[in-house]
Design a protein around this motif. Structure first.
Motif, short mmCIF file in Angstrom:
data_model
loop_
_atom_site.label_atom_id
_atom_site.label_comp_id
_atom_site.label_asym_id
_atom_site.label_seq_id
_atom_site.Cartn_x
_atom_site.Cartn_y
_atom_site.Cartn_z
N LEU A 115 35.35 41.51 61.28
CA LEU A 115 35.32 40.12 61.73
C LEU A 115 34.12 39.75 62.59
O LEU A 115 33.45 38.76 62.36
CB LEU A 115 36.61 39.81 62.51
N THR A 116 33.89 40.53 63.63
CA THR A 116 32.89 40.14 64.62
C THR A 116 31.96 41.30 64.97
O THR A 116 32.23 42.46 64.65
CB THR A 116 33.55 39.66 65.92
N ASN A 271 37.59 33.23 58.09
CA ASN A 271 36.16 33.36 58.32
C ASN A 271 35.40 32.07 58.01
O ASN A 271 34.38 31.78 58.64
CB ASN A 271 35.61 34.50 57.47
N ASP A 272 35.93 31.30 57.07
CA ASP A 272 35.28 30.04 56.67
C ASP A 272 35.82 28.82 57.42
O ASP A 272 35.37 27.70 57.16
CB ASP A 272 35.46 29.81 55.16
N TRP A 276 38.00 29.16 63.42
CA TRP A 276 37.41 30.46 63.75
C TRP A 276 35.98 30.27 64.27
O TRP A 276 35.54 30.98 65.18
CB TRP A 276 37.42 31.37 62.53
N ALA A 277 35.27 29.32 63.71
CA ALA A 277 33.91 29.02 64.19
C ALA A 277 33.94 28.64 65.66
O ALA A 277 33.06 29.02 66.44
CB ALA A 277 33.30 27.90 63.36
N LEU A 280 34.48 31.86 67.73
CA LEU A 280 33.24 32.62 67.82
C LEU A 280 32.29 32.02 68.85
O LEU A 280 31.69 32.73 69.65
CB LEU A 280 32.56 32.66 66.45
N TRP A 285 30.94 35.60 70.22
CA TRP A 285 30.94 36.66 69.20
C TRP A 285 30.07 36.26 68.03
O TRP A 285 29.94 35.08 67.69
CB TRP A 285 32.36 36.93 68.70
N GLU A 286 29.48 37.25 67.37
CA GLU A 286 28.72 37.01 66.15
C GLU A 286 29.64 37.13 64.94
O GLU A 286 30.50 38.00 64.89
CB GLU A 286 27.59 38.03 66.01
N GLN A 287 29.45 36.26 63.97
CA GLN A 287 30.19 36.35 62.72
C GLN A 287 29.64 37.53 61.94
O GLN A 287 28.44 37.65 61.73
CB GLN A 287 30.02 35.06 61.93
N TYR A 288 30.52 38.44 61.49
CA TYR A 288 30.08 39.69 60.88
C TYR A 288 31.06 40.10 59.79
O TYR A 288 31.53 41.22 59.74
CB TYR A 288 30.00 40.76 61.98
N TYR A 289 31.34 39.15 58.90
CA TYR A 289 32.45 39.33 57.97
C TYR A 289 32.12 40.24 56.79
O TYR A 289 31.05 40.15 56.19
CB TYR A 289 32.90 37.97 57.44
#
Length: 317
Positions: A115-116, A271-272, A276-277, A280, A285-289
């Motif tokens: 996830l992150t 994630n989309d 969730w955006a 983050l 946190w960085e998005q790291y899916y």
């Protein structure tokens, strides 16, 4: 008879719908309340609920210790074949399994989603003679013992990042003078008072001190520069190092295929999502899916890479 059969089918269908509406998922958080894994699990399910992707109840269990291996060992033993049992884990777990000689085997679980991430930065005093990462790497190679570096626990992501830099610069990893610190603030104190020549930690630990002029950041372990941090990546500086303190979700061993795919789909939708955006952004946190089989391949590769580094550092046999 036909009417009775139809009624029975309707009752059964109603029961299934009711069961789905009141579904419950059990989530193992292999850390104490308030930490990164705890926050990842709780924030993810809050966003799943808010977005309407999953609105059933959630039963969280916190069990910290030994880099997450205590909680994951319990999860491994108690959740086999269960449909809606999940656990949070991350990069720290990989090394902790080896260092603690844990019975946890990550290949036993069903990898749902990464996830992150939080990438790492290396920082020095503002008046340090090291103005670039290459300057620091040169000093590290020439005299690693006289170049103490602070960071998180031995064998953790910070330690591994430094070891990767050492390998990339031709420094003997076993000769590193790595000094574990209780937290990012302690690392900064060590940098400022001179007991440490440098510190390595997540960007969130150092960024505020860099803005205040207390430390100077020389590089970041991300693939590309970060928009709000004007420093080069390790790769830009000439060192093939990319690593992150990532966090993700595991499914129970032998989780039924249908349930497993359902959770992969749910986290893909999360994630989309705008919800969730927002998480983050708020958490930094960085998005790291990454999901499913690709996440499984990533875990395998990370395990091999990290265990090799631990051996090179003399922390394992």
């Amino acid at each position: 008879m036909k009417i009775s059969s139809v009624l029975r089918s309707l009752v059964a269908a109603t029961a299934l719908v009711a069961g789905a509406a009141h579904a419950q998922v059990s989530v193992m958080l292999p850390a104490n309340p308030g930490g990164g894994w705890d926050g990842t699990g709780r924030q993810a399910f809050a966003a799943l609920n808010k977005s309407g992707i999953y609105t059933g109840s959630v039963n969280f269990t916190n069990k910290g210790g030994a880099g997450g291996t205590i909680g994951l060992a319990e999860f491994q033993n108690s959740s086999k074949g269960k449909a809606d049992n999940l656990a949070v884990f991350g990069a720290i777990t990989v090394g902790a399994i080896t260092l603690n000689k844990s019975p946890v085997d990550l290949s036993n679980f069903r990898p749902v989603a990464r996830l992150t991430a939080e990438h790492l930065v290396l920082a020095v005093r503002p008046d340090s003679p090291y103005n670039t990462l290459a300057d620091f790497a040169k000093a590290l190679k020439e005299n690693p013992g006289a170049t103490p570096v602070g960071g998180g626990s031995a064998g953790g992501v910070d330690h591994i990042a430094l070891a990767l830099l050492a390998k990339a610069s031709g420094t003997e990893v076993k000769n590193l003078n790595y000094i574990p610190q209780a937290g990012g603030a302690d690392t900064v104190t060590g940098i400022v008072n001179g007991t440490l020549k440098a510190g390595i930690s997540g960007i969130s630990e150092f960024q505020q001190f860099a803005k205040a002029g207390r430390v100077k950041i020389l590089g970041i372990t991300s693939a590309e520069r970060m928009a709000d941090l004007d420093v080069p990546t390790f790769k830009e500086a000439g060192f093939d190092v990319e690593i992150a303190n990532w966090r993700g979700i595991l499914g129970s061993p032998n989780m039924p295929d249908a349930n497993y795919q359902e959770w992969v789909d749910r986290f893909s939708k999360l994630n989309d999502s705008a919800e969730w955006a927002e998480v983050l952004k708020t958490q930094g946190w960085e998005q790291y899916y990454l999901a499913g089989p690709e996440f499984a391949d990533f875990i395998k590769a990370e395990s091999e890479r990290i265990n090799t580094i631990l051996k090179d550092a003399g922390l394992t046999q």
